[in-house]
Design an enzyme around this catalytic site. Structure first.
Site, short mmCIF file in Angstrom:
data_model
loop_
_atom_site.label_atom_id
_atom_site.label_comp_id
_atom_site.label_asym_id
_atom_site.label_seq_id
_atom_site.Cartn_x
_atom_site.Cartn_y
_atom_site.Cartn_z
N LYS A 1 0.82 -1.20 0.00
CA LYS A 1 0.00 0.00 0.00
C LYS A 1 0.86 1.26 0.00
O LYS A 1 0.38 2.35 -0.23
CB LYS A 1 -0.88 0.02 1.27
CG LYS A 1 -1.82 -1.15 1.39
CD LYS A 1 -2.50 -1.11 2.76
CE LYS A 1 -3.30 -2.37 2.96
NZ LYS A 1 -3.75 -2.49 4.38
N GLY A 2 2.14 1.08 0.28
CA GLY A 2 3.02 2.22 0.55
C GLY A 2 3.15 3.22 -0.57
O GLY A 2 3.41 4.40 -0.33
N GLU B 1 7.44 2.29 -6.40
CA GLU B 1 7.61 1.82 -5.02
C GLU B 1 7.79 3.00 -4.08
O GLU B 1 8.29 4.06 -4.48
CB GLU B 1 8.86 0.93 -4.91
CG GLU B 1 8.61 -0.50 -5.37
CD GLU B 1 9.10 -1.51 -4.33
OE1 GLU B 1 8.61 -1.46 -3.18
OE2 GLU B 1 9.95 -2.33 -4.68
N ASP B 2 7.42 2.80 -2.84
CA ASP B 2 7.65 3.83 -1.82
C ASP B 2 9.12 3.86 -1.42
O ASP B 2 9.74 4.91 -1.36
CB ASP B 2 6.76 3.60 -0.59
CG ASP B 2 6.82 2.15 -0.06
OD1 ASP B 2 7.49 1.30 -0.70
OD2 ASP B 2 6.22 1.88 0.98
N ASP C 1 14.67 -0.91 0.17
CA ASP C 1 15.56 -1.10 1.32
C ASP C 1 16.59 -2.16 0.94
O ASP C 1 17.66 -1.85 0.41
CB ASP C 1 14.70 -1.49 2.53
CG ASP C 1 15.51 -1.65 3.80
OD1 ASP C 1 16.72 -1.37 3.78
OD2 ASP C 1 14.95 -2.09 4.83
N LYS D 1 17.38 3.32 0.58
CA LYS D 1 18.41 3.30 1.62
C LYS D 1 19.67 2.73 0.99
O LYS D 1 19.64 1.63 0.45
CB LYS D 1 17.95 2.43 2.79
CG LYS D 1 16.79 3.03 3.55
CD LYS D 1 16.39 2.13 4.70
CE LYS D 1 15.12 2.63 5.36
NZ LYS D 1 14.59 1.68 6.35
N PHE E 1 14.27 3.75 10.08
CA PHE E 1 12.90 3.38 9.75
C PHE E 1 12.05 4.64 9.62
O PHE E 1 11.92 5.41 10.57
CB PHE E 1 12.31 2.46 10.82
CG PHE E 1 11.00 1.87 10.40
CD1 PHE E 1 10.96 0.78 9.55
CD2 PHE E 1 9.80 2.43 10.81
CE1 PHE E 1 9.75 0.25 9.13
CE2 PHE E 1 8.58 1.91 10.40
CZ PHE E 1 8.56 0.82 9.56
N VAL E 2 11.51 4.87 8.44
CA VAL E 2 10.76 6.10 8.19
C VAL E 2 9.26 5.81 8.04
O VAL E 2 8.86 4.71 7.67
CB VAL E 2 11.29 6.84 6.93
CG1 VAL E 2 12.68 7.39 7.18
CG2 VAL E 2 11.27 5.95 5.70
N ASP F 1 4.14 3.17 6.50
CA ASP F 1 3.44 2.93 7.76
C ASP F 1 4.33 2.35 8.85
O ASP F 1 5.43 1.87 8.59
CB ASP F 1 2.29 1.93 7.52
CG ASP F 1 2.82 0.51 7.31
OD1 ASP F 1 3.75 0.34 6.50
OD2 ASP F 1 2.32 -0.41 7.97
P1 5GP Z 1 12.91 -4.27 0.61
O1 5GP Z 1 12.29 -5.54 0.09
O2 5GP Z 1 13.50 -3.39 -0.46
O3 5GP Z 1 13.90 -4.54 1.71
O4 5GP Z 1 11.78 -3.48 1.35
C1 5GP Z 1 10.72 -2.93 0.69
C2 5GP Z 1 9.54 -2.76 1.61
O5 5GP Z 1 9.89 -2.80 3.01
C3 5GP Z 1 8.93 -1.41 1.38
O6 5GP Z 1 8.01 -1.43 0.30
C4 5GP Z 1 8.29 -1.13 2.72
O7 5GP Z 1 7.02 -1.74 2.78
C5 5GP Z 1 9.20 -1.81 3.73
N1 5GP Z 1 10.18 -0.86 4.30
C6 5GP Z 1 11.51 -0.86 4.14
N2 5GP Z 1 12.09 0.16 4.82
C7 5GP Z 1 11.07 0.81 5.41
C8 5GP Z 1 11.01 1.98 6.26
O8 5GP Z 1 11.98 2.64 6.61
N3 5GP Z 1 9.75 2.36 6.68
C9 5GP Z 1 8.62 1.69 6.32
N4 5GP Z 1 7.45 2.17 6.79
N5 5GP Z 1 8.64 0.60 5.54
C10 5GP Z 1 9.85 0.17 5.09
#
Ligand code: 5GP
Length: 181
Positions: free
Chosen positions: A47-48, A103-104, A107, A135, A156-157, A163
């Site tokens: 949903k981000g 994507e929001d 990470d 990040k 963590f944002v 959210d």
């Molecule tokens: P990845 O698979 O790239 O590690 O993470 C992607 C997902 O992890 C994002 O779409 C989000 O839902 C969650 N996520 C990663 N870092 C953060 C953060 O700092 N804050 C929040 N609210 N969600 C995060």
């Protein structure tokens, strides 16, 4: 320092900074896809990405279609585990179409990597990734963010779609949760 329901939130990116960058990203995307014939398909990852998607699509000056993928990752609330489950799929085929993931935040890049793998089997004409945030400290594997809003520290944002346990998505800025007031 902002406050929301008794919590202190330190703004990392203000509403104005986000607005400005989203307009720039819209212009970059419009330019990059200027020669394509069919409408560009934006695929928002729920949903981000919803708030970012709503603003970004209005900053793109060309015909587009909107699609969404629902994704849930398992593991701790504040860490990505990399185990991804698709909870909502596209409503139509994307074969021979230009697709841009929205994507929001990227990470570890594991979510994006999984979605890329899944989408490639559907044979789009092209597949690229736009993320509001990234990040930098983690290894991203094979995932490259083609259109990036901001690089942020490894914290963590929340806010602007992001959210913590389902809440804070409606903050108009991106922030870091501080201590209780
Ligand atoms: P990845 O698979 O790239 O590690 O993470 C992607 C997902 O992890 C994002 O779409 C989000 O839902 C969650 N996520 C990663 N870092 C953060 C953060 O700092 N804050 C929040 N609210 N969600 C995060």
């Amino acid at each position: 320092m902002n406050r929301f329901k008794g919590k202190e939130i330190q703004a990392l990116l203000t509403k104005e900074q986000i607005e400005k960058r989203v307009k720039e990203l819209g212009a970059e995307i419009t330019h990059a896809y200027r020669d394509i014939k069919d409408p560009l398909i934006l695929v928002g990852v729920l949903k981000g990405s919803v708030l970012f998607m709503a603003d970004l699509c209005r900053a793109i000056d060309m015909p587009i279609e909107l699609e969404f993928m629902g994704v849930s990752s398992y593991g701790e609330a504040t860490k990505s585990s990399g185990a991804v489950q698709i909870t909502l799929d596209l409503t139509r085929p994307i074969e021979n179409r230009h697709v841009l993931f929205v994507e929001d935040i990227v990470d570890t890049g594991l979510t994006a990597k999984y979605l890329y793998g899944n989408m490639r089997t559907r044979e789009p004409a092209s597949l690229r990734l736009c993320s509001l945030l990234e990040k930098p400290s983690k290894s991203k594997g094979e995932v490259k963010v083609d259109f990036l809003g901001f690089t942020i520290p490894d914290e963590f944002v929340i806010g602007y779609g992001l959210d913590l346990a389902g809440v804070y998505r409606n903050l108009p800025y991106v922030g870091v949760l501080g201590s209780d007031v």
